[in-house]
Every structure is written in C-alpha cells, then in structure tokens.
Design a protein around this motif. Structure first.
Motif, PDB file in Angstrom:
ATOM      1  N   ALA A 204      -8.208  13.374  25.496  1.00  0.00           N
ATOM      2  CA  ALA A 204      -9.038  14.532  25.849  1.00  0.00           C
ATOM      3  C   ALA A 204     -10.515  14.177  25.713  1.00  0.00           C
ATOM      4  CB  ALA A 204      -8.688  15.713  24.944  1.00  0.00           C
TER       5      ALA A 204
ATOM      6  N   LEU B  95     -11.535  12.070  28.698  1.00  0.00           N
ATOM      7  CA  LEU B  95     -11.684  12.883  29.904  1.00  0.00           C
ATOM      8  C   LEU B  95     -12.945  13.720  29.842  1.00  0.00           C
ATOM      9  CD1 LEU B  95      -7.975  14.039  30.299  1.00  0.00           C
ATOM     10  CD2 LEU B  95      -9.190  12.488  31.834  1.00  0.00           C
TER      11      LEU B  95
ATOM     12  N   ILE C 112      -6.644  19.520  33.080  1.00  0.00           N
ATOM     13  CA  ILE C 112      -6.817  18.105  33.443  1.00  0.00           C
ATOM     14  C   ILE C 112      -7.045  17.972  34.945  1.00  0.00           C
ATOM     15  CG2 ILE C 112      -5.637  15.875  33.576  1.00  0.00           C
ATOM     16  CD1 ILE C 112      -4.285  16.548  30.930  1.00  0.00           C
TER      17      ILE C 112
END
Length: 363
Positions: free
Chosen positions: A58, A61, A129
């Motif tokens: 996470a 990203l 996502i």
C-alpha cells in the motif's frame, strides 16, 4: 528492538542477496523505473541510490510506484487467495477500466470475501487499487499534453467531475492545469547522517531536508500549494547534481554548492538565506550578527524565523548560526546533526589549509 525498522543498508544488502526472509515484510521501490519489487525479484538489481524501501505494498502504491510484472509483489509467494490473484490478473489486462462491484460479481466472486481479502493483504480494497492505477495513467497522459477529455476517457472515467475530483485529491489541482506541466519530482539521497529528501524540477532544487524532520510534511504541503502542482517520486538532472555535490561535501571537499535553487520565500527570507550562503564553512555567526550583516540590527527574531523557514538544508547553511553565548539551538534536522555538520566543516577547512599554504609557498 524487534519492532525497529532495519536500516537502508540492511535492506539493500538483503536485496542484493535476494533474501527470501524479507518477502512480505519489505519491498524495494526503484525510482529510476517507477516500479516496486520483492527482494527476490530475478531482475537485475538497481543501484542503491535508486532504491527506496517500504514495508507494505500500500505504501508503494501510495508513493506512485507500479508493481513489477516479473516478481509480482502484489501476490503472496505462498497461500495467496485465489480471488486476489484472479482480480489482479484482470486488472493487469485492463488497467484503464473503471471497475465496479458489479464487475466483481460478474466474475462469480463474493463482494464481502473480496473486500476482506484485499484489506487483509494490502490494507485497501480492490476498487481503490484499480482507481489508483487509472489516475496514474491519466496523469501520465496529461503531462505529455493530451486533452483533458481524452485523458478522462482513457482513464475510464465517465464523469468529468469524478475525474477532476480524483486528480485534485492526489495532486492538488484540476486536470486542465496539469496539462503540459512538469511535476515536481521527489527522491531520497543517502548521507552519512541520515537520508534526505530532494524535491526538484528540471531547472532548480525546491527542497532538501532530512526525512525525519518533524516539519517536513508541512513543508511539502506548502511547497505543493506554492507551486500549484503535484509532487511525484522520481529524479531530475538537478537531483543528480545536488547528490554529487553533497557527496563531495561529505567526503571533505569545500567546493561549495552551485545547484540552482528555486526562488521561494518572501523577499526578506530570501535576503536572509542569501546571507547564510555567504558564511564561510568552518565559521559560525550569532543571530544578531546575521541581522547586522543584512542591515537589520533590530530584526534578530525575524532573522531566526527566516532561518527556521529555510527548506534547503546544508546548501543554505542555517546550521552555521548559533544562539546566545554560542549555544546550539534552532535546527530542524536535530541539534546532533547541527553539531556534526559544524565539526565536519571545521575538520574539512583544517585539512585543506596546509595544502593551500604549501601551494602559495611554491608559487
């Protein structure tokens, strides 16, 4: 101690050894490619200066990195849930698609099962996502000059307002104002006294701070607001230049810094910062002496505030200004670093002086 984050040296050594013990506990983000990998990735290992280490996918990203297609860090090595693998494969095939819950159900998957699986593994949902992937693709399209409507459709947004909201949330401005602009790029620079963050455009350095400076998040937000554009991970030639100059500085060479600096701050602050750069390495001043040097003898407190507002550490050497009676005070990077820098500069100047005198005698 078991909860202490390993140093970047430890992480990089594990990366070079392809240590499988770190799988699932840390990832390497490669700034030169914009990709993040497992430590066990079979690809050629990057240079240390191009590595940023994160503990979760996470975080990778959120920092704007894409998952490597070779080692597939979004998938677990063992025991990966079939629903996770199936949806990530589908996302790789259609990264620009606007995924909805109905699409997940159409694949015969249970929404609550998918939600729990992704939250458990990544800390975010599959739809979150997928949204990050779409927005990232859209921004790449905008900065190369594409029309807003074209970028919107390419990213899979049917609603113009939804697209604008997504871009604004991530980068702080509307899509049309991003078109044709070069975003500021942020990268880490390793130093003997801790990693620093450098934020630069193609022409100038905008920020250089130690990453554990408490005020750094506020400085980044202020910089983003002042420049009216977003900040993404990456390097420019300016980043490479300041990294090279910092390396020589820490190696003991008193060459000074010639990297161009962005003109932030008020006129008074810039005047204070310009005077800071005139203080020779190996010497110190008090705040009152600094005020006298700029012709503002009664502005000692204002000078101290301007020193504190400096966001180009070392290059604009606010560490060379001391408090009353020579006390170490007022350094956002930590007083221990201020002492280290002053002692380093004294040693640097002392080591160069004998050579200078010898050259003069020979002349």
């Amino acid at each position: 101690m078991l909860l202490e984050r390993p140093s970047d040296d430890v992480y990089y050594d594990a990366l070079i050894r392809r240590d499988a013990a770190y799988d699932g506990f840390a990832y390497v983000c490669v700034t030169s490619t914009g990709i993040f990998c497992r430590f066990t990735c079979p690809a050629r290992k990057p240079k240390k200066e191009n590595c940023v280490f994160r503990e979760t996918t996470a975080e990778c990203l959120d920092a704007g990195f894409r998952a490597c297609k070779r080692c597939r860090p979004m998938l677990r090595m063992k025991g990966n849930e079939p629903t996770v693998a199936q949806l990530l494969d589908a996302l790789d095939r259609e990264p620009q698609r606007r995924w909805r819950e109905s699409d997940i159900e159409a694949l015969g998957l249970d929404l609550s099962t998918v939600r729990r699986a992704f939250k458990r593994q990544f800390g975010m949902s599959f739809l979150e996502i997928a949204r990050q992937r779409r927005v990232g693709l859209a921004v790449e399209s905008l900065v190369t000059g594409s029309d807003v409507i074209e970028a919107q459709l390419d990213a899979g947004f049917e609603s113009g307002s939804g697209f604008r909201a997504a871009i604004t949330q991530l980068f702080g401005e509307a899509p049309q104002s991003l078109r044709g602009k070069t975003l500021l790029k942020a990268d880490w620079i390793e130093t003997p006294i801790g990693p620093m963050m450098a934020i630069a455009c193609d022409h100038a350095l905008h920020l250089l701070e130690f990453i554990d400076r408490p005020a750094l998040p506020a400085e980044i937000r202020r910089l983003q607001k002042t420049n009216g554009c977003g900040i993404v991970m990456g390097r420019t030639t300016v980043t490479d230049r300041i990294e090279s100059e910092l390396r020589r500085y820490f190696d003991g060479y008193n060459d000074g810094f010639s990297t161009p600096l962005a003109g932030h701050g008020t006129p008074f602050e810039r005047m204070v910062w310009d005077e800071l750069r005139r203080i020779p390495a190996g010497t110190v001043r008090s705040y009152s002496e600094q005020a006298n040097a700029i012709g503002r003898t009664s502005a000692v407190r204002a000078v101290a505030r301007a020193n504190g507002a400096n966001q180009i550490a070392i290059v604009v050497p606010c560490h060379r200004v001391l408090g009353v009676n020579g006390l170490l005070t007022g350094y956002g990077g930590g007083l221990w670093r201020k002492r280290w820098l002053l002692e380093h500069e004294k040693r640097m100047v002392a080591s160069l002086t004998p050579m200078t005198e010898l050259q003069e005698r020979r002349a």
